[in-house]
Design a protein around this motif. Sequence first.
Motif, PDB file in Angstrom:
ATOM      1  N   SER A 138      -8.172  29.823  36.929  1.00  0.00           N
ATOM      2  CA  SER A 138      -6.829  30.011  37.497  1.00  0.00           C
ATOM      3  C   SER A 138      -6.856  30.238  38.998  1.00  0.00           C
ATOM      4  O   SER A 138      -5.854  30.007  39.679  1.00  0.00           O
ATOM      5  CB  SER A 138      -6.129  31.185  36.809  1.00  0.00           C
ATOM      6  OG  SER A 138      -6.855  32.386  36.995  1.00  0.00           O
ATOM      7  N   LYS A 139      -7.981  30.679  39.556  1.00  0.00           N
ATOM      8  CA  LYS A 139      -8.083  30.885  41.000  1.00  0.00           C
ATOM      9  C   LYS A 139      -8.014  29.566  41.763  1.00  0.00           C
ATOM     10  O   LYS A 139      -7.764  29.550  42.967  1.00  0.00           O
ATOM     11  CB  LYS A 139      -9.383  31.602  41.351  1.00  0.00           C
ATOM     12  CG  LYS A 139      -9.520  32.993  40.741  1.00  0.00           C
ATOM     13  CD  LYS A 139      -8.464  33.943  41.251  1.00  0.00           C
ATOM     14  CE  LYS A 139      -8.659  35.348  40.683  1.00  0.00           C
ATOM     15  NZ  LYS A 139      -7.581  36.281  41.100  1.00  0.00           N
ATOM     16  N   VAL A 143      -0.685  26.805  42.687  1.00  0.00           N
ATOM     17  CA  VAL A 143       0.388  27.804  42.604  1.00  0.00           C
ATOM     18  C   VAL A 143      -0.149  29.023  41.866  1.00  0.00           C
ATOM     19  O   VAL A 143      -0.591  28.923  40.722  1.00  0.00           O
ATOM     20  CB  VAL A 143       1.619  27.240  41.876  1.00  0.00           C
ATOM     21  CG1 VAL A 143       2.686  28.313  41.736  1.00  0.00           C
ATOM     22  CG2 VAL A 143       2.166  26.020  42.612  1.00  0.00           C
ATOM     23  N   GLN A 144      -0.154  30.160  42.524  1.00  0.00           N
ATOM     24  CA  GLN A 144      -0.593  31.421  41.921  1.00  0.00           C
ATOM     25  C   GLN A 144       0.643  32.239  41.586  1.00  0.00           C
ATOM     26  O   GLN A 144       1.046  33.130  42.327  1.00  0.00           O
ATOM     27  CB  GLN A 144      -1.504  32.181  42.896  1.00  0.00           C
ATOM     28  CG  GLN A 144      -2.739  31.419  43.329  1.00  0.00           C
ATOM     29  CD  GLN A 144      -3.787  31.346  42.233  1.00  0.00           C
ATOM     30  OE1 GLN A 144      -4.001  32.296  41.483  1.00  0.00           O
ATOM     31  NE2 GLN A 144      -4.448  30.199  42.134  1.00  0.00           N
ATOM     32  N   ASP A 145       1.291  31.902  40.483  1.00  0.00           N
ATOM     33  CA  ASP A 145       2.584  32.499  40.158  1.00  0.00           C
ATOM     34  C   ASP A 145       2.608  32.913  38.693  1.00  0.00           C
ATOM     35  O   ASP A 145       2.617  32.066  37.798  1.00  0.00           O
ATOM     36  CB  ASP A 145       3.705  31.492  40.460  1.00  0.00           C
ATOM     37  CG  ASP A 145       5.081  32.084  40.235  1.00  0.00           C
ATOM     38  OD1 ASP A 145       5.189  33.325  40.176  1.00  0.00           O
ATOM     39  OD2 ASP A 145       6.043  31.308  40.116  1.00  0.00           O
ATOM     40  N   GLY A 146       2.614  34.216  38.455  1.00  0.00           N
ATOM     41  CA  GLY A 146       2.704  34.702  37.084  1.00  0.00           C
ATOM     42  C   GLY A 146       1.419  34.532  36.299  1.00  0.00           C
ATOM     43  O   GLY A 146       0.365  34.215  36.835  1.00  0.00           O
ATOM     44  N   LEU A 152     -10.054  29.945  32.107  1.00  0.00           N
ATOM     45  CA  LEU A 152     -11.439  29.808  31.668  1.00  0.00           C
ATOM     46  C   LEU A 152     -12.268  30.731  32.556  1.00  0.00           C
ATOM     47  O   LEU A 152     -12.230  30.624  33.777  1.00  0.00           O
ATOM     48  CB  LEU A 152     -11.905  28.355  31.789  1.00  0.00           C
ATOM     49  CG  LEU A 152     -13.279  28.014  31.207  1.00  0.00           C
ATOM     50  CD1 LEU A 152     -13.326  26.547  30.748  1.00  0.00           C
ATOM     51  CD2 LEU A 152     -14.404  28.279  32.193  1.00  0.00           C
ATOM     52  N   ARG A 153     -12.988  31.659  31.933  1.00  0.00           N
ATOM     53  CA  ARG A 153     -13.781  32.648  32.656  1.00  0.00           C
ATOM     54  C   ARG A 153     -15.263  32.318  32.538  1.00  0.00           C
ATOM     55  O   ARG A 153     -15.768  32.042  31.445  1.00  0.00           O
ATOM     56  CB  ARG A 153     -13.529  34.047  32.086  1.00  0.00           C
ATOM     57  CG  ARG A 153     -12.141  34.590  32.372  1.00  0.00           C
ATOM     58  CD  ARG A 153     -11.823  35.761  31.461  1.00  0.00           C
ATOM     59  NE  ARG A 153     -12.879  36.776  31.484  1.00  0.00           N
ATOM     60  CZ  ARG A 153     -12.892  37.816  32.314  1.00  0.00           C
ATOM     61  NH1 ARG A 153     -11.903  37.970  33.169  1.00  0.00           N
ATOM     62  NH2 ARG A 153     -13.865  38.700  32.263  1.00  0.00           N
ATOM     63  N   VAL A 154     -15.936  32.359  33.672  1.00  0.00           N
ATOM     64  CA  VAL A 154     -17.366  32.066  33.719  1.00  0.00           C
ATOM     65  C   VAL A 154     -18.114  33.299  34.223  1.00  0.00           C
ATOM     66  O   VAL A 154     -17.808  33.820  35.303  1.00  0.00           O
ATOM     67  CB  VAL A 154     -17.668  30.884  34.668  1.00  0.00           C
ATOM     68  CG1 VAL A 154     -19.155  30.520  34.605  1.00  0.00           C
ATOM     69  CG2 VAL A 154     -16.800  29.687  34.323  1.00  0.00           C
ATOM     70  N   ASP A 155     -19.069  33.766  33.452  1.00  0.00           N
ATOM     71  CA  ASP A 155     -19.933  34.850  33.907  1.00  0.00           C
ATOM     72  C   ASP A 155     -21.071  34.269  34.723  1.00  0.00           C
ATOM     73  O   ASP A 155     -21.816  33.405  34.254  1.00  0.00           O
ATOM     74  CB  ASP A 155     -20.497  35.607  32.704  1.00  0.00           C
ATOM     75  CG  ASP A 155     -19.464  36.503  32.052  1.00  0.00           C
ATOM     76  OD1 ASP A 155     -19.123  37.527  32.659  1.00  0.00           O
ATOM     77  OD2 ASP A 155     -19.005  36.164  30.939  1.00  0.00           O
ATOM     78  N   VAL A 156     -21.216  34.735  35.964  1.00  0.00           N
ATOM     79  CA  VAL A 156     -22.276  34.269  36.859  1.00  0.00           C
ATOM     80  C   VAL A 156     -23.280  35.404  37.043  1.00  0.00           C
ATOM     81  O   VAL A 156     -22.910  36.494  37.498  1.00  0.00           O
ATOM     82  CB  VAL A 156     -21.712  33.840  38.228  1.00  0.00           C
ATOM     83  CG1 VAL A 156     -22.828  33.274  39.110  1.00  0.00           C
ATOM     84  CG2 VAL A 156     -20.595  32.810  38.060  1.00  0.00           C
TER      85      VAL A 156
END
Length: 302
Positions: A138-139, A143-146, A152-156
């Motif tokens: 999402s980063k 548009v960063q709205d709501g 999708l999250r990635v662990d580094v």
Amino acid sequence: MTEQANRNYRDSVFTKYFRENPEGLVELYNAITGTNYPLDTPVVPNSLEDVLYKEKMNDLSFVLDNQILVLIEHQSTINENMALRLLMYVARLYEKLLNQWGKRAVYEEKRIPIPQPKFVVLYNGRAPYPEHTIQQLSKSFMVQDGEPTLELRVDVYNINYREESEFLQKSRYLTDYSLFVHILHQEITAGKTLDEAIRSAIAQCIRQDIMREFLEEHGSEVYNMLLGEWKIEEALDYKEQKGREEGIKEEKNRTIRALKDVLEPEVIAETVQQPVEYVLKVLDEAMMVSEDETAYKVEKKE
């Protein structure tokens, strides 16, 4: 070559090492998630391959215990687009998995059970990096709205060898691999040739029981991997360095051309920290280009 740049010597040895040791994959997953799956838990590899070029597209992916889809990428440079890349990979992997139900299964009313995904990047580069960070798809949204409708999250994880690393201590396989790379770096830093460093690192690790069985069985293959792919990395580093130098040079040339009507050449030379002869050469070249363009316009008009 851009894709190849992230797949240096560590990546190939890393991938082969863990593919040859399924229990190492289970141990690595436990280290990442804090779970306690037995080392004999079923592991089904399913990494994507490019059929046309016969090359792997992602580093490691496998289904653990028939219910967890794990995607692991190994990198020597941090890529901020990994969440997007992994989204593309996981979509294709799910497509492969769904073939067992048939291509039309997703259009039927009954919900299809799919393995839960886990996304991991293991960083083993030279630049400093925190032990653990998280990348979010999402980063990258314009548009960063709501609340994002897709995430999708990635662990580094930084897997460079450090005795105090709690993360490494959770996996013997990962610790051994990290130590192997660490010893190789030490040999090169000590001034040995690449050939000498690779041979010495392999021999040391076998003596110290670090990746011993793997290196005893695949030592010559590991040597060839490291020798060939390190040279690719060196070539890419050289190309990157030349690109930076050319960029700096062009920026100075633009500054010189921009100041030609307001400052004397001697003052311009002092401003860009170049000899006056260099400034005069750039101005002469700019004048020649300008004259050629003027002549071309006149000729075209006539």
